[in-house]
Design a protein around this motif. Structure first.
Motif, mmCIF file in Angstrom:
data_model
loop_
_atom_site.group_PDB
_atom_site.id
_atom_site.type_symbol
_atom_site.label_atom_id
_atom_site.label_comp_id
_atom_site.label_asym_id
_atom_site.label_seq_id
_atom_site.Cartn_x
_atom_site.Cartn_y
_atom_site.Cartn_z
ATOM 1 N N ARG A 20 0.830 -1.195 0.000
ATOM 2 C CA ARG A 20 0.000 0.000 0.000
ATOM 3 C C ARG A 20 0.873 1.258 0.000
ATOM 4 O O ARG A 20 2.054 1.215 0.330
ATOM 5 C CB ARG A 20 -0.922 0.031 1.226
ATOM 6 N N HIS B 45 0.760 5.227 1.656
ATOM 7 C CA HIS B 45 0.122 6.139 2.599
ATOM 8 C C HIS B 45 0.358 7.591 2.189
ATOM 9 O O HIS B 45 -0.227 8.498 2.783
ATOM 10 C CB HIS B 45 0.664 5.901 4.010
ATOM 11 N N GLU B 46 1.228 7.784 1.230
ATOM 12 C CA GLU B 46 1.535 9.109 0.697
ATOM 13 C C GLU B 46 2.042 8.925 -0.727
ATOM 14 O O GLU B 46 2.397 7.816 -1.140
ATOM 15 C CB GLU B 46 2.597 9.809 1.547
ATOM 16 N N ARG C 218 4.707 0.253 0.831
ATOM 17 C CA ARG C 218 4.881 -0.468 2.091
ATOM 18 C C ARG C 218 4.234 -1.847 1.998
ATOM 19 O O ARG C 218 3.053 -1.967 1.641
ATOM 20 C CB ARG C 218 4.224 0.289 3.247
ATOM 21 N N GLU D 241 2.700 -4.500 4.167
ATOM 22 C CA GLU D 241 2.205 -4.522 5.540
ATOM 23 C C GLU D 241 1.078 -5.529 5.683
ATOM 24 O O GLU D 241 0.541 -6.037 4.693
ATOM 25 C CB GLU D 241 1.723 -3.119 5.943
ATOM 26 N N GLU E 98 -5.437 12.449 -2.285
ATOM 27 C CA GLU E 98 -5.004 12.249 -0.907
ATOM 28 C C GLU E 98 -6.093 11.578 -0.058
ATOM 29 O O GLU E 98 -5.792 10.764 0.820
ATOM 30 C CB GLU E 98 -4.622 13.599 -0.281
ATOM 31 N N LEU F 58 -6.129 7.665 0.266
ATOM 32 C CA LEU F 58 -5.023 6.955 0.905
ATOM 33 C C LEU F 58 -5.399 6.561 2.331
ATOM 34 O O LEU F 58 -6.181 7.243 2.979
ATOM 35 C CB LEU F 58 -3.779 7.843 0.910
ATOM 36 N N PRO F 59 -4.846 5.447 2.854
ATOM 37 C CA PRO F 59 -3.915 4.536 2.183
ATOM 38 C C PRO F 59 -4.622 3.719 1.104
ATOM 39 O O PRO F 59 -5.824 3.475 1.183
ATOM 40 C CB PRO F 59 -3.425 3.640 3.324
#
Length: 311
Positions: free
Chosen positions: A8, A10-11, A19, A21, A59, A62-63
């Motif tokens: 994923r 996140h930004e 990432r 996870e 934005e 996200l994520p």
């Protein structure tokens, strides 16, 4: 609740924002199917989304789990699903709200198609987004018919290598522009005329065509109007071509973005089952190397498709 691995963001940013996870495993809704993802392909839209360059993802989204197509096995079905059962092998193009870079994905049944019998999961995952981009460019937007002539820019890439084969399967005459490294592949895929864009200017070596499928953009797109027949069409995946140039040349100009279409994907699957279309894999990466896979697609010369092996 059971968990699973997923890649994923996140930004927005470089491949370093990806990432791997553990997240909660989804449960299928009434009209959804839970897929155990075996493989997911890597497409330009993935790194564009990661960078914040894809307008449909902001934005607030996200994520986000990346990946717009996959292949896998049915792990569970919603209580209103009768089309598939546990263990069925499927492939699918996903909408922007679903991701393929994860071990399980809950997907609307309307987006799923049974996998071609002769393909591996890696090969099947490479097909949906690139295949339907080629299909929609040639037939839905370009109205390509048997006996017509088409020029495909970028015939060695993920979309281009499918486009060559689809056009030939439907009875068209096909030319393509490729790098020297892709010339042999383009001939193997059935292209009637292979143009090395390093050493040849396509407008000087090709007779007029009915359709240009532009997967390159820029100057290549601008020069393409010169080789279109009056009444022809230029179709691009990279924005709408110049309308004024189209009017001067008396042709149509179409820019489009691919959309999931199970009926079209099923037809593509039939061509694969009939042996008329082959899948070219450039490289297969494990899920945990998603960053390296995106970097390769963005920065290297890629022949065919890059795939993540998830299971």
């Amino acid at each position: 609740m059971p968990s699973m691995r997923a890649v994923r963001i996140h930004e927005f940013g470089s491949e370093n924002v990806l990432r791997l996870e553990r997240v909660e495993r989804p449960e299928p809704g009434g009209h959804e199917v839970l897929i155990k993802v075996m493989a997911a392909s890597v497409n330009p839209v993935d790194w564009k989304t990661r960078k914040g360059e894809y307008a449909m993802v902001g934005e607030d989204d996200l994520p986000l789990t990346l990946g717009r197509d996959l292949a896998g096995e049915v792990a569970a079905v919603g209580n209103r699903v009768s089309e598939f059962k546990v263990g069925d092998r499927i492939f699918a193009m996903l909408d922007a709200k679903h991701g393929g870079y994860e071990e399980f994905a809950s997907i609307p049944v309307s987006q799923l198609v049974g996998m071609p019998a002769g393909l591996s999961f890696d090969e099947a995952a490479a097909v949906p987004l690139a295949g339907m981009t080629a299909w929609q460019g040639l037939f839905q937007n370009g109205n390509l018919k048997a006996g017509q002539r088409v020029l495909i820019h970028g015939g060695g890439g993920g979309v281009g290598h499918f486009a060559i084969q689809f056009a030939k399967a439907k009875g068209a005459w096909v030319a393509t522009t490729v790098s020297p490294a892709d010339a042999s592949l383009a001939k193997e895929l059935g292209a009637d005329q292979v143009i090395d864009y390093h050493s040849e200017r396509f407008e000087e070596v090709i007779d007029p065509v009915d359709l240009v499928l532009d997967l390159i953009g820029g100057e290549t797109q601008d020069r393409s109007f010169a080789i279109l027949k009056e009444g022809g069409v230029i179709v691009s995946t990279l924005g709408e071509p110049d309308k004024a140039a189209a009017e001067r040349s008396k042709v149509r100009a179409v820019g489009f973005m691919v959309n999931p279409n199970a009926r079209q994907l099923a037809e593509i699957g039939e061509l694969i089952d009939q042996g008329k279309v082959n899948v070219v894999l450039h490289k297969v990466f494990p899920l945990e190397d998603a960053a390296a896979a995106q970097r390769a697609l963005e920065q290297e010369h890629v022949q065919g498709k890059i795939v993540l092996r998830v299971a």
